[in-house]
Scaffold this motif. Sequence first.
Motif, PDB file in Angstrom:
ATOM      1  N   SER A   1       0.819  -1.209   0.000  1.00 54.41           N
ATOM      2  CA  SER A   1       0.000   0.000   0.000  1.00 54.41           C
ATOM      3  C   SER A   1       0.852   1.259   0.000  1.00 54.41           C
ATOM      4  O   SER A   1       0.460   2.289  -0.560  1.00 54.41           O
ATOM      5  CB  SER A   1      -0.971   0.001   1.186  1.00 54.41           C
ATOM      6  N   THR A   2       2.036   1.200   0.606  1.00 59.30           N
ATOM      7  CA  THR A   2       2.900   2.374   0.595  1.00 59.30           C
ATOM      8  C   THR A   2       3.423   2.645  -0.818  1.00 59.30           C
ATOM      9  O   THR A   2       3.492   3.795  -1.261  1.00 59.30           O
ATOM     10  CB  THR A   2       4.068   2.195   1.581  1.00 59.30           C
TER      11      THR A   2
ATOM     12  N   ARG B   1       0.623   4.194  -2.876  1.00 62.87           N
ATOM     13  CA  ARG B   1       0.477   5.643  -2.686  1.00 62.87           C
ATOM     14  C   ARG B   1       1.369   6.412  -3.654  1.00 62.87           C
ATOM     15  O   ARG B   1       0.945   7.383  -4.276  1.00 62.87           O
ATOM     16  CB  ARG B   1       0.868   6.035  -1.263  1.00 62.87           C
TER      17      ARG B   1
ATOM     18  N   SER C   1       6.928   6.659   1.940  1.00 60.17           N
ATOM     19  CA  SER C   1       6.017   7.147   0.902  1.00 60.17           C
ATOM     20  C   SER C   1       5.650   8.618   1.066  1.00 60.17           C
ATOM     21  O   SER C   1       5.607   9.362   0.074  1.00 60.17           O
ATOM     22  CB  SER C   1       4.749   6.290   0.876  1.00 60.17           C
TER      23      SER C   1
ATOM     24  N   ALA D   1      -3.937  11.948   5.811  1.00 59.16           N
ATOM     25  CA  ALA D   1      -2.836  11.112   5.325  1.00 59.16           C
ATOM     26  C   ALA D   1      -2.096  10.453   6.482  1.00 59.16           C
ATOM     27  O   ALA D   1      -1.760   9.258   6.428  1.00 59.16           O
ATOM     28  CB  ALA D   1      -1.874  11.953   4.486  1.00 59.16           C
TER      29      ALA D   1
ATOM     30  N   CYS E   1      -4.370   9.739  -2.124  1.00 59.14           N
ATOM     31  CA  CYS E   1      -3.285   8.788  -2.406  1.00 59.14           C
ATOM     32  C   CYS E   1      -3.153   7.759  -1.290  1.00 59.14           C
ATOM     33  O   CYS E   1      -2.749   6.614  -1.535  1.00 59.14           O
ATOM     34  CB  CYS E   1      -1.962   9.524  -2.564  1.00 59.14           C
ATOM     35  N   CYS E   2      -3.457   8.162  -0.063  1.00 61.23           N
ATOM     36  CA  CYS E   2      -3.369   7.248   1.079  1.00 61.23           C
ATOM     37  C   CYS E   2      -4.652   6.450   1.279  1.00 61.23           C
ATOM     38  O   CYS E   2      -4.610   5.273   1.654  1.00 61.23           O
ATOM     39  CB  CYS E   2      -3.045   8.049   2.348  1.00 61.23           C
TER      40      CYS E   2
END
Length: 213
Positions: free
Chosen positions: A10-11, A14, A66, A97, A165-166
């Motif tokens: 997931s990082t 992002r 990230s 975030a 994005c997060c």
Amino acid sequence: MQLYSFFNSSTSYRVRIALALKGLEVDYHGVNLRAGEQRQAQHRELSPIAGVPVLVGDDGVSLTQSLAIIDYLDALYPQAPLLPSEPLLRARVLEVAQLIACDIHPLNNVRVLGYLQRELKVSAEAKDSWYAYWVAEGLAALEALLQRYGSGPYCFGAQATLADCCLVPQVANAERVGCDLQAYPRVMAVYEHCQAQPAFQRAAPGRQPDFIQ
């Protein structure tokens, strides 16, 4: 630029979203977290914590983490800014975030879940319960923040920000492991809007060169 990434991280997701929103191209290097490639000496030279993402610029600058990478990209390539200039809105974006990146994600990443099973000998059921509990705690807080301060199709208005994005990778992970997400209508509305956008689609795990079924 070079991006060291894992399709399901997931990082990394992002950063891929941020790159896609800004229309930036990178050379993609898959690092298979499932096979432990992140712990090899060559990768540790790039990432002391043995993780992804790692961004290496054309000038040789290497960055991990990230949020730091996205902040750097935002300063270097100000088109499609992901952090607003207005102070309070910028703080709201960072609030969301960091809720995701600091409060939800660290408790549910591969290293933590692996340690729970490998060292503490918790069952698969207990591990899944741990995951679901902390995701529910975090998404409930996220829902409250977005209900209170958010607007528009994205988290904060008509333009994607660092918050989006997060949010998208975190919700995608929760969906993948079967978490019940019905209690978060505002979160899910943002997620579904983002998923329909070309930049978010290009960044999706299934579109990456190292995708594993």
